[in-house]
Design a protein around this motif. Sequence first.
Motif, short mmCIF file in Angstrom:
data_model
loop_
_atom_site.label_atom_id
_atom_site.label_comp_id
_atom_site.label_asym_id
_atom_site.label_seq_id
_atom_site.Cartn_x
_atom_site.Cartn_y
_atom_site.Cartn_z
N ASN A 1 3.76 -6.96 -3.03
CA ASN A 1 2.60 -6.06 -2.96
C ASN A 1 2.79 -4.77 -3.76
N SER B 1 -10.67 -8.69 2.28
CA SER B 1 -9.84 -7.62 1.72
C SER B 1 -8.34 -7.83 1.94
N THR B 2 -7.97 -8.60 2.97
CA THR B 2 -6.54 -8.78 3.25
C THR B 2 -6.26 -10.17 3.81
N THR C 1 -4.53 -10.65 6.53
CA THR C 1 -4.74 -10.58 7.97
C THR C 1 -6.18 -10.94 8.31
N ALA C 2 -7.11 -10.39 7.56
CA ALA C 2 -8.52 -10.73 7.78
C ALA C 2 -8.74 -12.22 7.56
N GLU D 1 0.61 -9.20 12.58
CA GLU D 1 -0.79 -8.87 12.37
C GLU D 1 -1.37 -8.13 13.59
N THR E 1 -3.75 -11.30 -3.77
CA THR E 1 -3.28 -9.93 -4.01
C THR E 1 -1.78 -9.88 -4.30
N LYS E 2 -1.00 -10.67 -3.57
CA LYS E 2 0.46 -10.64 -3.77
C LYS E 2 0.86 -11.17 -5.14
N ALA F 1 -3.78 -10.11 -8.04
CA ALA F 1 -5.11 -9.54 -7.85
C ALA F 1 -4.98 -8.08 -7.41
N MET F 2 -6.13 -7.40 -7.37
CA MET F 2 -6.10 -5.97 -7.03
C MET F 2 -6.17 -5.75 -5.52
N GLN G 1 -16.09 -7.36 6.55
CA GLN G 1 -15.34 -8.03 5.49
C GLN G 1 -16.25 -8.62 4.42
N GLY H 1 -7.59 -6.12 9.65
CA GLY H 1 -7.49 -6.60 8.27
C GLY H 1 -8.09 -5.62 7.28
N TRP I 1 -5.37 -2.41 3.05
CA TRP I 1 -4.98 -3.09 1.82
C TRP I 1 -3.49 -2.97 1.54
N LYS J 1 -2.24 -3.31 -1.60
CA LYS J 1 -2.18 -2.49 -2.82
C LYS J 1 -3.15 -1.31 -2.66
N ASN K 1 1.49 -2.99 11.86
CA ASN K 1 1.15 -4.41 12.00
C ASN K 1 1.92 -5.10 13.13
#
Lengths: 349, 349, 349, 349
Positions: free
Chosen positions: A15, A65-66, A68-69, A97, A211-212, A215-216, A241, B240, B243, B245, D138
């Motif tokens: 991340n 967004s994440t 976890t979501a 989480e 993301t990992k 992605a942003m 979300q 969630g 972020w 990042k 978390n």
Amino acid sequence: MNDHPAVSLSFRSDNVAPVAPEIMRALEAANHGLAASYGDDEYSALLNRKFSDLFETEVTVFPVSTGTAANALSLATCARPYGAIYCHEDAHINTSEGGATEAFSGGAKLIALAGAHDKLEPATLAAALRRADRGVTNRSQPDAVSIAQASELGTVYALEEIAAIGAIARDAGIRFHMDGARLANALAALGCSASEMTWRRGVDILSFGATKNGAMGTDAIVVFDRELVEPLSYRLRRAGQTWSKMRFAAAQLIAYVENGLFLRLASRANELASRLGRELAAIPDVRLIAPVEANLAFVAMPEPAIEALAAAGVRFARRSSGVIRLVTRFDGTPAEVDQFVALVRRVMG
Amino acid sequence: MNDHPAVSLSFRSDNVAPVAPEIMRALEAANHGLAASYGDDEYSALLNRKFSDLFETEVTVFPVSTGTAANALSLATCARPYGAIYCHEDAHINTSEGGATEAFSGGAKLIALAGAHDKLEPATLAAALRRADRGVTNRSQPDAVSIAQASELGTVYALEEIAAIGAIARDAGIRFHMDGARLANALAALGCSASEMTWRRGVDILSFGATKNGAMGTDAIVVFDRELVEPLSYRLRRAGQTWSKMRFAAAQLIAYVENGLFLRLASRANELASRLGRELAAIPDVRLIAPVEANLAFVAMPEPAIEALAAAGVRFARRSSGVIRLVTRFDGTPAEVDQFVALVRRVMG
Amino acid sequence: MNDHPAVSLSFRSDNVAPVAPEIMRALEAANHGLAASYGDDEYSALLNRKFSDLFETEVTVFPVSTGTAANALSLATCARPYGAIYCHEDAHINTSEGGATEAFSGGAKLIALAGAHDKLEPATLAAALRRADRGVTNRSQPDAVSIAQASELGTVYALEEIAAIGAIARDAGIRFHMDGARLANALAALGCSASEMTWRRGVDILSFGATKNGAMGTDAIVVFDRELVEPLSYRLRRAGQTWSKMRFAAAQLIAYVENGLFLRLASRANELASRLGRELAAIPDVRLIAPVEANLAFVAMPEPAIEALAAAGVRFARRSSGVIRLVTRFDGTPAEVDQFVALVRRVMG
Amino acid sequence: MNDHPAVSLSFRSDNVAPVAPEIMRALEAANHGLAASYGDDEYSALLNRKFSDLFETEVTVFPVSTGTAANALSLATCARPYGAIYCHEDAHINTSEGGATEAFSGGAKLIALAGAHDKLEPATLAAALRRADRGVTNRSQPDAVSIAQASELGTVYALEEIAAIGAIARDAGIRFHMDGARLANALAALGCSASEMTWRRGVDILSFGATKNGAMGTDAIVVFDRELVEPLSYRLRRAGQTWSKMRFAAAQLIAYVENGLFLRLASRANELASRLGRELAAIPDVRLIAPVEANLAFVAMPEPAIEALAAAGVRFARRSSGVIRLVTRFDGTPAEVDQFVALVRRVMG
């Protein structure tokens, strides 16, 4: 404004990486003119088509967004409030989480099971389901199983292992969720298609990580079981979300899979981890505590050596005493790996 | 890949706009090197400093992906599960978030109150609090009041109105939340400082909108009451909404407020709405149903005229029969407004 | 150990009454030998048969400890977490259960509607359903309607009113819940059968009150829609609403309906209220604010008279300024009513 | 209407028993005249005084309908939604309440720990708390520990074991809950006072069982930590756990403790279990799997013998293969025990 000095080495997390240039360019390209909001735009439509191509079946994609979501809302849609969700005891959903799945589901219970190398074993799952006391009103009722591919420990389920879990889930009439926070790394490791690793093995709903791996700030839920689409769409919206400017999430995800970018990025990270694991394992008194199959290496070494590495400015995470976690990234380099290995040799020397 | 033909006019939503160029450049600038994750990075630290400067007090800023997340998680942190939250009956939290506040709070109750032009009136709030039956265990207990600045109808609370609500909240021992999905538009309308419109009038926690006014996909919660910071940080993570990042959310928000960008963008939108309202109101049989104070105009006109506008390809939202909502954007132009007004004159002619 | 002096008059609540002798005897009779627990006993089986006879259809009965549990768990079973439940704004579920329905449902929204004399009007419900924005993910989706028979104000829906609401619910595809905390009083008032007032008019699930009308501490949920039985059985157990020694709840309810006891008890209370209402209405400057149809009378009179009644030791509840609520009970007497009326005459004199 | 033939033997559950005669008489005695509702009556006031005497400190008592309600609502009041609650992996709250604690708390996490004979070991708790990652958003944050006295396996914590857990809880700043579904059996086993086994050892809140040991249908929450009283009172009411005719719950509980009735009843059951355990353990190939300390015996014997016992009409619960659970009751007799032991000897012969 970079919180890591240029000379330092970081194996702290995937991340900490920047956005892959291809994805940043896609964001810029999407930033023209108007686009309908909340997913009614052309990017979102294209996203569904691209992912349906990728997965070789019609899927619905919900950017979130994440991770976890993605996990908690997927599972909340699969499980009744009085349901039970089976997972490995070290699963991210169980340990990291903050009770998100319990909260979003209205109190479904995670049934945490042991298993070597953070992988849920089919026989263990089957045994747990046999103990489930179906129809007994004071017992949480089986509703879903969740596995992480790749796992928290960086191990990867073989296709037949996934198939075995999928078959058990189907026979038990429960849903099968895959936490793919590092899906691309697992795909790259197995060299199989996205469909072979997911719905063709029984997966109903997938947390698709991005993301990992470049992605942003968007992951996604990929829904194979169409019954889940409608309830999930409401749950996502009320969870906050559903982005209004959804085109920018869609654009990231389209670029992420276009021309196999996500696999190239993951392969680079995997190769670095593989090199890292191979080299470290060759050092006396340094030991891998699990096979390095994705972009993670968990390494046991004497505490003084760990202290010395930290003192040298290397970034990494500690696990239990004498164990560290090393994460490689798409933007890492073999030189960094070699530099780190040399450092370990020195502190172990 | 633009879902609106170049020739068409859209007053559909502020969410259809692209990202402001300054913010896109900030994203690019942030995309170098490594940064710690989950808000431990330097951008996030700077974000807190910038907003503390902006609000002239020490604040904690939590970027979130949507306004629904900002509102529901703010309020869930203010209210006990058996609490009551007072708001206008047409508030977004009451009508358009799918029960998000009830869900995240564990069943707190929204007490929906009437009020002209979508504004909660201090006297109405005070009367509702007097009816609240404190200490009676089968009644939801007063915990918070929430107002939207600007309101759903595009009206703006005067500073003394906010102060009056703040005083009532303080006397009642309840928290004061402001839904600032269009905060910049309200600030631009009042021409006051951010502190004057918020904590100096008693606001404890603020949903700070950015996406509707030029950001890509981040709003924020700005916390003035420090007691709320810790519980909110846990609630966000498990929702969630944290972020990995985070630097990219922080970078957007920093650029958004830097050198007053957000106020310039909002002023442009406000001016377009003002021009729109003034011109439309001058057309016979066309009527504004509320004063145009921010970037929204709600306009009553004969149904056939509305049909004709839709048939001409103009994008807008319908409200009740004979009423349309027009939204102006930071990227709109006076020419578009004039083109639309001319069209209305024609269809009304 | 009686908290009301023998000489005082109480119209405070039907909950201050003792247990009807027939029901106490049934408890004693049930207290022999062993019985299976959690509803697997013979009393529970008999309860289902007795109620199926009473309602002239196969029903499942779940005893619960309170009306709040009956209402909230019934509605939580009918509504999705993102669902909407339509009710009168003064409904007990909306004003006097501390957000129980919102909590048990995971955040479903009560849509509170106005209506004369605390009765939900079919046209108002139909209009609200038309505004519901089905399929729009940020709107709570219609799932249920709930009415109280008798209402909080002691008024009673006519059979055709119930039928009209039932028809609207059926057409809308939503469930129909009846809060029958004072069901017996309504049945006694209408003189119809239990089936005519419930499922034959579209009711799917019923909160069946008993405690206010002679039971010790059990109400029940009566389920007509068989799809609700299984999920409700789990929700009740985890809500702590499934007694281990269920035979004692079943025994109370069996005795309550046996030979029409519940109707005889309710008729007595209704007759007292009717006498009370008739006599009070004849006193100048005393006014009933709703027709007296069950065992409640809401009476407007000058504040000094109210004060004088309270000073005389009469127990009653105050509502808004100048209005009191009088409740009659199965164990009350005409003499008490006459004594109270005489007292009112005196204080009004 | 007795679901067990007179000749059969039942060791199925303590919930199959009738109500103790003293308690039934107390219900009859309470059934005169009027009493204020929802706990404002004189019986409820007396209940608080009696229990304050019993526990030698000022306590607040909340009668509830079941042990699940007592446990889940106690713990929901102790834990934040993002909190962690430590318990034994076989605890009733973890295995047999359908996720009630998770649901009422809004998603708090049960951290299930191993321990011999269903008892949570202080060292295990301390180690788990050390791993808790406080302040890491978390991770579910430590809020409470819960032990069952007696345990699900019928074992009893020694006072020093309770004290050790209490000390750990206090040092960790978390609340200490005791599930006393069989509290009287544990008290009778230890021969100590109620205060010595609870708050003097650090217990903050207690689920006080009565139904299994002679009451009709009420258990209670006994609150030692006064901060918990107010939030709990709201949670109970909205959970539908506040009886309107509370005097009948209070009357049961008063009679239950008056003159030590609860201890006499529990002693009888304990003595039967002790006799049962002693005699069975003397039979070759029959083995107790835990010490018999309360009114439960878990017995291992060959499957054919278990089948033969069941075929003979004896009622008992099966656990894992080759293990049965035998429960003795206050209304059992030594003759029944002897009859059963003789039967076991015969089937084992």
